[in-house]
Design a protein around this motif. Structure first.
Motif, PDB file in Angstrom:
ATOM      1  N   LEU A   1      87.176  57.001  24.637  1.00 32.19           N
ATOM      2  CA  LEU A   1      85.332  57.901  24.388  1.00 32.19           C
ATOM      3  C   LEU A   1      84.637  57.354  23.252  1.00 32.19           C
ATOM      4  O   LEU A   1      83.121  57.402  24.398  1.00 32.19           O
ATOM      5  N   VAL A   2      84.648  56.991  22.501  1.00 28.32           N
ATOM      6  CA  VAL A   2      83.290  56.106  21.711  1.00 28.32           C
ATOM      7  C   VAL A   2      83.396  55.006  22.563  1.00 28.32           C
ATOM      8  O   VAL A   2      81.518  55.549  22.087  1.00 28.32           O
ATOM      9  N   GLU A   3      84.019  54.283  22.981  1.00 23.16           N
ATOM     10  CA  GLU A   3      83.580  53.062  23.288  1.00 23.16           C
ATOM     11  C   GLU A   3      82.974  52.970  24.579  1.00 23.16           C
ATOM     12  O   GLU A   3      81.767  52.177  24.666  1.00 23.16           O
ATOM     13  N   PHE A   4      83.057  53.752  25.703  1.00 22.43           N
ATOM     14  CA  PHE A   4      82.413  54.261  26.651  1.00 22.43           C
ATOM     15  C   PHE A   4      81.164  54.701  26.007  1.00 22.43           C
ATOM     16  O   PHE A   4      80.029  54.438  27.307  1.00 22.43           O
ATOM     17  N   LEU A   5      81.286  55.831  25.641  1.00 22.89           N
ATOM     18  CA  LEU A   5      79.664  56.674  25.719  1.00 22.89           C
ATOM     19  C   LEU A   5      78.531  55.770  24.643  1.00 22.89           C
ATOM     20  O   LEU A   5      77.488  55.734  24.771  1.00 22.89           O
ATOM     21  N   LEU A   6      79.137  54.798  23.548  1.00 18.86           N
ATOM     22  CA  LEU A   6      78.032  53.995  22.168  1.00 18.86           C
ATOM     23  C   LEU A   6      78.392  52.826  22.724  1.00 18.86           C
ATOM     24  O   LEU A   6      76.848  52.017  21.882  1.00 18.86           O
ATOM     25  N   ARG A   7      78.673  52.269  23.365  1.00 14.34           N
ATOM     26  CA  ARG A   7      78.698  50.670  23.964  1.00 14.34           C
ATOM     27  C   ARG A   7      77.272  50.343  24.045  1.00 14.34           C
ATOM     28  O   ARG A   7      76.458  51.109  24.444  1.00 14.34           O
ATOM     29  N   GLY A   8      76.710  49.174  24.208  1.00 15.64           N
ATOM     30  CA  GLY A   8      75.696  48.376  23.691  1.00 15.64           C
ATOM     31  C   GLY A   8      75.317  47.018  23.510  1.00 15.64           C
ATOM     32  O   GLY A   8      76.012  46.543  23.027  1.00 15.64           O
ATOM     33  N   GLY A   9      74.322  46.816  24.588  1.00 16.97           N
ATOM     34  CA  GLY A   9      74.027  45.385  24.018  1.00 16.97           C
ATOM     35  C   GLY A   9      74.393  44.190  25.011  1.00 16.97           C
ATOM     36  O   GLY A   9      74.743  44.074  26.352  1.00 16.97           O
ATOM     37  N   ASP A  10      75.311  42.959  24.452  1.00 18.08           N
ATOM     38  CA  ASP A  10      76.097  41.411  25.766  1.00 18.08           C
ATOM     39  C   ASP A  10      77.008  41.408  25.704  1.00 18.08           C
ATOM     40  O   ASP A  10      77.720  42.045  24.669  1.00 18.08           O
TER      41      ASP A  10
END
Length: 815
Positions: free
Chosen positions: A8-17
């Protein structure tokens, strides 16, 4: 619907390269990190509860749909009169002084556990402790926060609201899928025995077992496995299908089957095909970092918009469709396909994504998690034995170690020293091998000291690469020399990063496999190659590794047209006594396939001479001259094929080509070359005989679907026995020691499977007519006849000089 806290958190909060320059295990520190986690947990004291499973059923306001959020907290201090605290441990190679606050994703994961635990225990407030540990120095740094029940609830509700559109889409799509499945009927009248096959598959899923299915060509095994698996999803016995294949062509057959059910049965089923990174990459050579690929830079900032766009508009997410949307949003198509699998009802992909210890989809089959409700449909399962041996074996090449050691001497002295220790361990083994006069290999029992030395090299490599990447990030362009400046140390470091990365991955794989080794399933041995030493961890019996992977799903169906002998395949593919096996009856009229065996030729090494090649070449020519059409001839090796073709061409020069055109498989064929070769057989021939000469067990001996008159004859030279080599001899000795026929396991069974696959190219439908000629007298021995499938019982034996006349009379009967 189930959703992991981390997912849940990795899907919603991921960002970058995307950045492959950080090796797996550097930031997450998977191997050493797990050990450090356990140490911190042990040292936390008796009041500390480690690895606590937590779960919460969440409902959105004005919705009946329920999402079960679950996971495992690293640790909990229950409080007992004091503040209860969730502990989330993260290991890293970053210096502690550079970590000034918790990363948002890490803290959010801990806060989710805090929300769930506060609700479970009805706590007015809850503490959160982020524990960071450096794997080089073992320094620990803590960050603590306290939240009221109201604060943590407001935060978690906002997080779930952000996920709401994804949850609503998923719930609606799953309901639509289930409703369409309940109305779904089999798209054709059942062939003989096909309904029974579908029932076997369904019962296997319901009882959560494995099914080993030998289903000859024409039984409709793809639809007979997919249809009942879908029915199981409709009745909530499973939640998705993984259709696993070894070849691209088989993947297309699976895609076509789902498309057929959508068209004829109004099925709604979100399907995604995962294509290998190298094949779908927009670069000429995949290089997944922001400096090399514009798609990698900022990929995670754009990917969720790309996913939502595609999910709202597409049901069948094939390679071309994924590439189109990835291009529209500027994201990596491979990573996009992996994310799409989270929302799919059916995932079509290579074996790797379930079985490979590095590549398997942890989002579905993560170790230590709950069992997935996925059904595994494993097509062409006979290929999985050798593929598994490859995936679960490893090697360590002393030559590569010493080469890298020479390069790093002046640049990374610590790494040089540790590589030297590893090299010493390998030299000790080489000395022992050379003391065994005349022994081709040295079988080893205990290599723990060497594994420890390899682990220390791996740790040093990981630390070096993280530091170098951090240096690049903080000082971009710092390594570029000024005009006229001599070659610098920094340039040298930069040039060897790829070599360091390759060594890291090789050692990671070696150490991972070493942890799996045991005397029952592995042989550890050393062998000299190119005047240096190579150490092998050889997975002779992959059954345990495969069974562990299949146990992560709810049920597995392993099927092939050549899963014979079925007990051999069942054993090595991880079956147990409680698992099922079925030998499906062929639906073809056996009279439509002539099966002829030559009683006076062979591919034995002792008989490989000009006169034998002349007899074989003469027999081939005599058969293909009886009727114009397309033929495939399979030889045991390229060398044998060249010798036989020379004999054929000499005879054609003497007697005239007589409408015969020869095509030859090359060892250096690329994918486009193979497609060009096959395209010549797409047209039925009525003015010449097109003869494709191929190698048995190669690209053209299985997975080729030439129906009707596009292929009217297959000629197989030899029994397909693999060449004698160290690995095959080790297999023979291992299974003989276990009380089995070692020769059968190492040579005869794998060879016969190649023969059956090649023979299966000629009769593809009930209307097809053609012949199979086996040019080797060994097929008439009892040991080979016992391996014939039921539909081969009507074989006929002839001298090679008489085969042409028999083929002529065969065509007279049918034309």
């Amino acid at each position: 619907m189930h959703l992991s806290v981390r997912g849940l958190v990795e899907f919603l909060l991921r960002g970058g390269d995307i950045d492959n320059r950080i090796p797996a295990g550097a930031d997450d520190a998977m191997q050493r990190g797990a050990q450090m986690h356990r140490r911190i947990q042990r040292e936390a004291g008796p009041q500390y509860h480690a690895e606590v499973p937590l779960s919460f059923a969440y409902r959105f306001p004005d919705s009946d749909d329920e999402i079960v959020i679950d996971g495992r907290a690293d640790g909990i201090f229950p409080g007992e009169g004091e503040l209860a605290t969730i502990d989330e441990i993260k290991s890293t190679f970053r210096p502690m002084r550079r970590i000034r606050e918790p990363e948002k994703v890490h803290l959010s994961q801990a806060k989710c556990y805090a929300f769930i635990y506060a609700n479970d225990e009805d706590l007015p407030e809850i503490g959160v402790r982020m524990t960071y540990v450096n794997l080089d120095t073992e320094e620990v740094k803590y960050f603590t926060e306290t939240y009221s029940r109201e604060e943590i609830t407001i935060w978690f509700t906002a997080l779930m609201e952000e996920y709401r559109k994804w949850a609503e889409y998923t719930a609606e799509a799953r309901a639509k899928c289930a409703a369409s499945i309940r109305q779904l009927s089999f798209p054709f009248p059942y062939r003989e025995g096909q309904r029974e096959l579908a029932e076997y598959v369904y019962r296997t899923i319901v009882h959560e077992r494995k099914l080993f299915l030998n289903a000859p060509t024409g039984t409709g095994k793809t639809i007979a496995t997919v249809f009942p698996a879908l029915k199981a999803i409709g009745e909530e016995k499973a939640d998705r299908i993984f259709y696993l294949t070894a070849k691209t062509l088989t993947r297309r057959v699976a895609e076509d089957t789902f498309s057929l059910l959508r068209e004829r049965g109004a099925l709604y089923c979100r399907g995604v095909t995962i294509t290998a990174r190298d094949k779908i990459c927009v670069l000429e050579k995949a290089n997944c970092n922001p400096d090399a690929c514009p798609r990698a830079k900022g990929h995670y900032d754009r990917i969720n918009d790309a996913l939502y766009d595609m999910l709202m508009n597409e049901e069948s997410m094939t390679r071309d469709v994924i590439a189109r949307y990835a291009d529209r949003h500027g994201v990596c198509p491979f990573e996009m396909s992996l994310d799409l699998s989270l929302f799919a009802d059916a995932v079509i992909c290579d074996y790797n994504y379930v079985f490979d210890p590095h590549v398997y989809l942890r989002r579905f089959f993560g170790e230590g998690g709950s069992q997935s409700k996925a059904v595994l449909l494993i097509d062409e399962a006979h290929n999985l034995i050798d593929r598994a041996r490859e995936m679960y074996s490893a090697q360590l090449d002393r030559g590569e170690i010493t080469s890298l050691r020479r390069r790093v001497k002046e640049v990374y002295p610590t790494l040089y020293k540790k590589l030297g220790t590893l090299n010493t361990k390998l030299l000790d083994i080489r000395k022992r091998l050379r003391e065994e006069a005349g022994a081709p290999v040295l079988v080893l029992d205990d290599i723990q000291p060497l594994a420890d030395a390899a682990a220390r090299v791996q740790e040093t490599l990981s630390s070096i690469m993280e530091k170098e990447r951090r240096k690049d990030r903080l000082n971009p362009g710092a390594r570029e020399p000024a005009a006229g400046m001599r070659y610098s140390l920094e340039e040298e470091k930069k040039e060897m990063q790829e070599s360091l990365l390759e060594c890291f991955f090789a050692l990671s794989h070696f150490l991972l496999i070493y942890e799996k080794t045991d005397a029952e399933h592995y042989v550890i041995y050393a062998q000299e190659q190119d005047k240096d030493l190579v150490l092998y961890l050889f997975n002779v019996d992959p059954s345990q590794n495969l069974a562990e992977c299949m146990d992560r799903g709810v049920a597995s169906v392993l099927f092939s047209a050549t899963l014979l002998p079925i007990q051999y395949h069942k054993r090595l593919l991880g079956g147990t006594k409680k698992d099922y096996e079925v030998y499906a009856k062929s639906v073809f009229d056996p009279r439509r396939m002539g099966l002829f065996i030559a009683r006076d030729v062979t591919s034995k090494y002792s008989r490989r001479n000009d006169s034998e090649y002349e007899r074989i070449g003469s027999a081939i020519l005599s058969m293909v001259r009886q009727r114009y059409g397309n033929y495939l001839v399979f030889f045991p090796s390229y060398a044998f094929m060249r010798a036989a073709l020379a004999a054929i061409r000499r005879r054609m020069e003497t007697e005239g080509s007589d409408g015969v055109r020869l095509m030859e498989q090359r060892s250096d064929m690329r994918e486009e070359d193979r497609n060009t070769f096959l395209s010549c057989f797409e047209i039925s021939q009525d003015k010449e005989s097109l003869v494709g000469c191929c190698v048995l067990g190669g690209a053209f001996s299985e997975g080729i679907d030439l129906r009707g008159d596009r292929l009217i004859g297959v000629i197989i030279v030899g029994t397909g026995i693999p060449q004698v080599c160290t690995e095959r001899e080790i297999l023979k000795e291992h299974f003989a020691a276990a009380g089995d026929n070692g020769y059968d396991y190492a040579y005869r069974f794998p060879g016969m499977n190649k023969v059956l696959q090649a023979a299966g190219r000629v009769i593809r439908t009930e209307e097809d007519t053609g012949f199979v000629a086996l040019l080797d007298e060994r097929f008439l021995t009892g040991s080979y006849r016992s391996l014939f499938p039921r539909e081969w019982q009507g074989y006929e034996a002839y001298y090679s000089a008489d085969l042409g006349r028999r083929v002529s009379s065969f065509w007279d009967e049918w034309l």
